[in-house]
Design a protein around this motif. Structure first.
Motif, PDB file in Angstrom:
ATOM      1  N   ILE A   4       0.804  -1.228   0.000  1.00  0.00           N
ATOM      2  CA  ILE A   4       0.000   0.000   0.000  1.00  0.00           C
ATOM      3  C   ILE A   4       0.837   1.278   0.000  1.00  0.00           C
ATOM      4  O   ILE A   4       0.516   2.240  -0.697  1.00  0.00           O
ATOM      5  N   ASP A   5       1.924   1.327   0.764  1.00  0.00           N
ATOM      6  CA  ASP A   5       2.763   2.536   0.792  1.00  0.00           C
ATOM      7  C   ASP A   5       3.416   2.767  -0.563  1.00  0.00           C
ATOM      8  O   ASP A   5       3.523   3.910  -1.025  1.00  0.00           O
ATOM      9  N   THR A  51       0.845   4.229  -2.965  1.00  0.00           N
ATOM     10  CA  THR A  51       0.603   5.645  -2.697  1.00  0.00           C
ATOM     11  C   THR A  51       1.783   6.496  -3.163  1.00  0.00           C
ATOM     12  O   THR A  51       1.598   7.521  -3.829  1.00  0.00           O
ATOM     13  N   TYR A  99      -3.491   5.211  -6.937  1.00  0.00           N
ATOM     14  CA  TYR A  99      -4.229   5.710  -5.767  1.00  0.00           C
ATOM     15  C   TYR A  99      -5.458   4.842  -5.509  1.00  0.00           C
ATOM     16  O   TYR A  99      -5.828   4.605  -4.360  1.00  0.00           O
ATOM     17  N   ALA A 147      -4.376   1.716  -3.580  1.00  0.00           N
ATOM     18  CA  ALA A 147      -4.127   2.028  -2.165  1.00  0.00           C
ATOM     19  C   ALA A 147      -5.432   2.332  -1.440  1.00  0.00           C
ATOM     20  O   ALA A 147      -5.634   1.927  -0.295  1.00  0.00           O
ATOM     21  N   ALA A 148      -6.335   3.046  -2.105  1.00  0.00           N
ATOM     22  CA  ALA A 148      -7.637   3.376  -1.504  1.00  0.00           C
ATOM     23  C   ALA A 148      -8.426   2.098  -1.220  1.00  0.00           C
ATOM     24  O   ALA A 148      -9.066   1.981  -0.172  1.00  0.00           O
ATOM     25  N   GLN A 208      -7.342  -0.605  -0.297  1.00  0.00           N
ATOM     26  CA  GLN A 208      -6.787  -1.260   0.887  1.00  0.00           C
ATOM     27  C   GLN A 208      -6.979  -0.424   2.148  1.00  0.00           C
ATOM     28  O   GLN A 208      -6.449  -0.749   3.202  1.00  0.00           O
ATOM     29  N   ASN A 212      -6.376   3.111   2.534  1.00  0.00           N
ATOM     30  CA  ASN A 212      -5.595   4.330   2.737  1.00  0.00           C
ATOM     31  C   ASN A 212      -6.501   5.535   2.484  1.00  0.00           C
ATOM     32  O   ASN A 212      -6.903   5.805   1.355  1.00  0.00           O
ATOM     33  N   ASP A 233      -5.980   8.853   2.699  1.00  0.00           N
ATOM     34  CA  ASP A 233      -5.435   9.927   1.863  1.00  0.00           C
ATOM     35  C   ASP A 233      -5.495   9.548   0.388  1.00  0.00           C
ATOM     36  O   ASP A 233      -5.860  10.367  -0.460  1.00  0.00           O
ATOM     37  N   ALA A 234      -5.122   8.315   0.076  1.00  0.00           N
ATOM     38  CA  ALA A 234      -5.178   7.843  -1.308  1.00  0.00           C
ATOM     39  C   ALA A 234      -6.618   7.856  -1.809  1.00  0.00           C
ATOM     40  O   ALA A 234      -6.880   8.196  -2.966  1.00  0.00           O
ATOM     41  N   ASN A 235      -7.563   7.522  -0.945  1.00  0.00           N
ATOM     42  CA  ASN A 235      -8.970   7.533  -1.325  1.00  0.00           C
ATOM     43  C   ASN A 235      -9.430   8.934  -1.718  1.00  0.00           C
ATOM     44  O   ASN A 235     -10.116   9.114  -2.721  1.00  0.00           O
TER      45      ASN A 235
END
Length: 189
Positions: A132-133, A136, A160, A163-164, A166, A168, A170-172
């Motif tokens: 995930i990191d 992002t 993004y 990551a969203a 999963q 995250n 901020d990514a969302n």
């Protein structure tokens, strides 16, 4: 426990027996318990000792966690070169967390000469494993054109979005803004 009642005291006892006999996976698991304070009194020094024993036998998750401890000075004296060595060892064996962490070191020039191409390569390897990191950070690099051709459309939106998916937050938010074609400011720090 799986198939048994969870008993952290018994887990510690059994991991300790196996760790004392040199079992690298037991050393890693017991090290994690000491790092997190799960079932034992939190002891970062003991966690580092156990991770070291396991990493010295090639246990790559232990090498990755020990790298994190050295990078941040948790339970050991901060040593960015040792963190890099451990991350490189684990990343070369395919550990996605180590690839993402090593990518971050190259991305920011932390302990190494900044190399955006190497950061992209490592983030991509980790992203392909669902890290995930890395998703992002690589999305950010595409969003601002750092080390890659700027692509706020498909590449950044896809990364993004991964990551969203999963969790995250901020990514969302960024994924939603990109998808709705609103103006996006991406912080590259």
């Amino acid at each position: 426990g799986e198939g048994v009642v969870k008993d952290l005291g018994e887990a510690v006892r059994l991991y300790t027996l196996a760790a004392d006999q040199g079992n690298a996976d037991a050393q890693f698991n017991l090290g994690y318990m000491y790092y997190s304070g799960e079932g034992v009194v939190k002891d970062l020094g003991e966690a580092a000792r156990l991770y070291t024993l396991a990493a010295d036998q090639g246990q790559i998750d232990a090498a990755t966690n020990l790298g994190y401890m050295y990078l941040n000075g948790h339970g050991v004296r901060k040593n960015v070169k040792e963190a890099f060595r451990l991350y490189r060892l684990a990343a070369d064996q395919g550990n996605a967390d180590a690839q993402a962490s090593l990518g971050y070191m190259y991305h920011k020039g932390e302990g190494v000469v900044k190399d955006l191409g190497e950061a992209v390569r490592l983030y991509t390897l980790a992203t392909d494993q669902g890290q995930i990191d890395a998703q992002t950070n690589l999305g950010c690099m595409y969003g601002i054109g750092q080390g890659v051709v700027k692509d706020l459309g498909e590449a950044a939106r896809r990364l993004y979005g991964l990551a969203a998916d999963q969790g995250n937050a901020d990514a969302n938010k960024i994924h939603h803004l990109i998808s709705s074609r609103q103006t996006v400011t991406v912080d590259s720090s």
